[in-house]
Design a protein around this motif. Sequence first.
Motif, PDB file in Angstrom:
ATOM      1  N   ARG A  42      12.150  71.145 -62.525  1.00 19.97           N
ATOM      2  CA  ARG A  42      11.745  70.967 -61.422  1.00 19.97           C
ATOM      3  C   ARG A  42      12.671  70.338 -60.740  1.00 19.97           C
ATOM      4  O   ARG A  42      12.977  69.108 -61.089  1.00 19.97           O
ATOM      5  CB  ARG A  42      10.238  70.242 -61.219  1.00 19.97           C
ATOM      6  N   THR A  44      14.611  68.658 -57.185  1.00 20.19           N
ATOM      7  CA  THR A  44      13.883  67.715 -55.947  1.00 20.19           C
ATOM      8  C   THR A  44      13.982  68.484 -54.784  1.00 20.19           C
ATOM      9  O   THR A  44      14.738  69.638 -54.642  1.00 20.19           O
ATOM     10  CB  THR A  44      15.015  66.298 -55.798  1.00 20.19           C
ATOM     11  N   GLY A  45      13.368  67.977 -53.794  1.00 20.14           N
ATOM     12  CA  GLY A  45      13.236  68.626 -52.393  1.00 20.14           C
ATOM     13  C   GLY A  45      14.134  68.195 -51.338  1.00 20.14           C
ATOM     14  O   GLY A  45      15.039  67.186 -52.215  1.00 20.14           O
ATOM     15  N   PHE A 125       9.710  63.067 -53.950  1.00 24.23           N
ATOM     16  CA  PHE A 125       9.455  64.642 -54.564  1.00 24.23           C
ATOM     17  C   PHE A 125       9.372  64.300 -56.090  1.00 24.23           C
ATOM     18  O   PHE A 125      10.293  63.557 -56.602  1.00 24.23           O
ATOM     19  CB  PHE A 125      10.809  65.418 -54.278  1.00 24.23           C
ATOM     20  N   VAL A 127       9.827  65.342 -59.891  1.00 26.66           N
ATOM     21  CA  VAL A 127      10.935  65.897 -60.452  1.00 26.66           C
ATOM     22  C   VAL A 127      10.618  66.009 -61.886  1.00 26.66           C
ATOM     23  O   VAL A 127      10.204  64.883 -62.412  1.00 26.66           O
ATOM     24  CB  VAL A 127      12.433  65.532 -59.931  1.00 26.66           C
ATOM     25  N   HIS A 244       9.953  69.058 -45.274  1.00 25.52           N
ATOM     26  CA  HIS A 244      10.274  68.969 -46.414  1.00 25.52           C
ATOM     27  C   HIS A 244      10.522  70.369 -47.205  1.00 25.52           C
ATOM     28  O   HIS A 244       9.482  71.148 -47.153  1.00 25.52           O
ATOM     29  CB  HIS A 244       9.249  68.057 -46.949  1.00 25.52           C
ATOM     30  N   THR A 246      11.344  72.515 -50.397  1.00 28.70           N
ATOM     31  CA  THR A 246      11.199  72.362 -51.781  1.00 28.70           C
ATOM     32  C   THR A 246      11.264  73.788 -52.242  1.00 28.70           C
ATOM     33  O   THR A 246      11.020  74.832 -51.794  1.00 28.70           O
ATOM     34  CB  THR A 246      10.155  71.586 -52.303  1.00 28.70           C
ATOM     35  N   ASP A 247      11.752  74.101 -53.695  1.00 26.27           N
ATOM     36  CA  ASP A 247      11.619  75.380 -54.081  1.00 26.27           C
ATOM     37  C   ASP A 247      10.127  75.865 -54.441  1.00 26.27           C
ATOM     38  O   ASP A 247       9.414  75.063 -54.485  1.00 26.27           O
ATOM     39  CB  ASP A 247      12.162  75.156 -55.690  1.00 26.27           C
TER      40      ASP A 247
END
Length: 291
Positions: A42, A44-45, A125, A127, A244, A246-247
């Motif tokens: 995971r 970070t955003g 975020f 992670v 924001h 993010t993935d």
Amino acid sequence: AVEKEDPPADEPPAAGGGGGGDEAEIYAKLSTLSQPWQEGLRRTGVIGIKAGMLPYFDEWGQRHAATAVCFEACEVVQAKTMETDGYVALQVGGGGNRKVKNVPGTQLGHYKKQGVLPKYTLNEFRVSEAALLPPGTPLTAQHFVPGQRVDVQGVSKGKGFQGAMKRWGFKGMGASHGASKSHRSLGSIGQTGPGRVWKGKKMAGRMGGKTRTIDNLVVLRVDPEKNVVLLKGAIPGPKGSFVHVTDARFEPRFPRDPPFPTFFAEPGKDYEAEDAPPGERDPLSFEERFH
């Protein structure tokens, strides 16, 4: 009494976790953190600014509605670990650098301790432990891969106090004779039995101004020179609002392995803008669409 002077706005408050030195020295330190990507990790955003919408034409010539998101002075401010905080996360600051004189003292002390310039907004975020980054690490548009999917969170446009027709899409009352000045009224709000209005009844009230997340938006273009990404579709909020990015939480997410834990730009190297890979089928071909 001697008055204390604020440090210049264009210099970090003090030496902290962010470190110092020239760009080459910083790159040499950060590049050692690069690791191969593995599924299940995971990242970070990134905090971006919604710049507006524009048309985007892919290699097939098809037009897409795209939203431009720029990442201005986005950096890691603090790393949260299991030993110190009980969970693993990164505190990220973005939206540009604030003038020191406009930052409250408690916040300025936090930035001073971490050794980064004050930011306009902060966000955490969650992670993976392998994705932790030191304070002061820059996060740019190249954190994302063209063609990947992302989730975008923002605050929707505030509409103020609105009626039931605009807020909920109700049909309204009759528009002609006999409506008695109730053309846009709500209508019945319940029955005699309970003697009250049920909780959650759709009525007039404040509209918009709420946190909303749009899932699975495609990254159409990554422009390192402007530090901008183009996302397919619309995202919440007005121009200039913070978002924001993010993935995406759902598969498939990446057309190729993304940089992990983030992208580290080599000083002095020019990076060209990159577009998402086109589809295998021509969307404008009559034969491929109907046969």
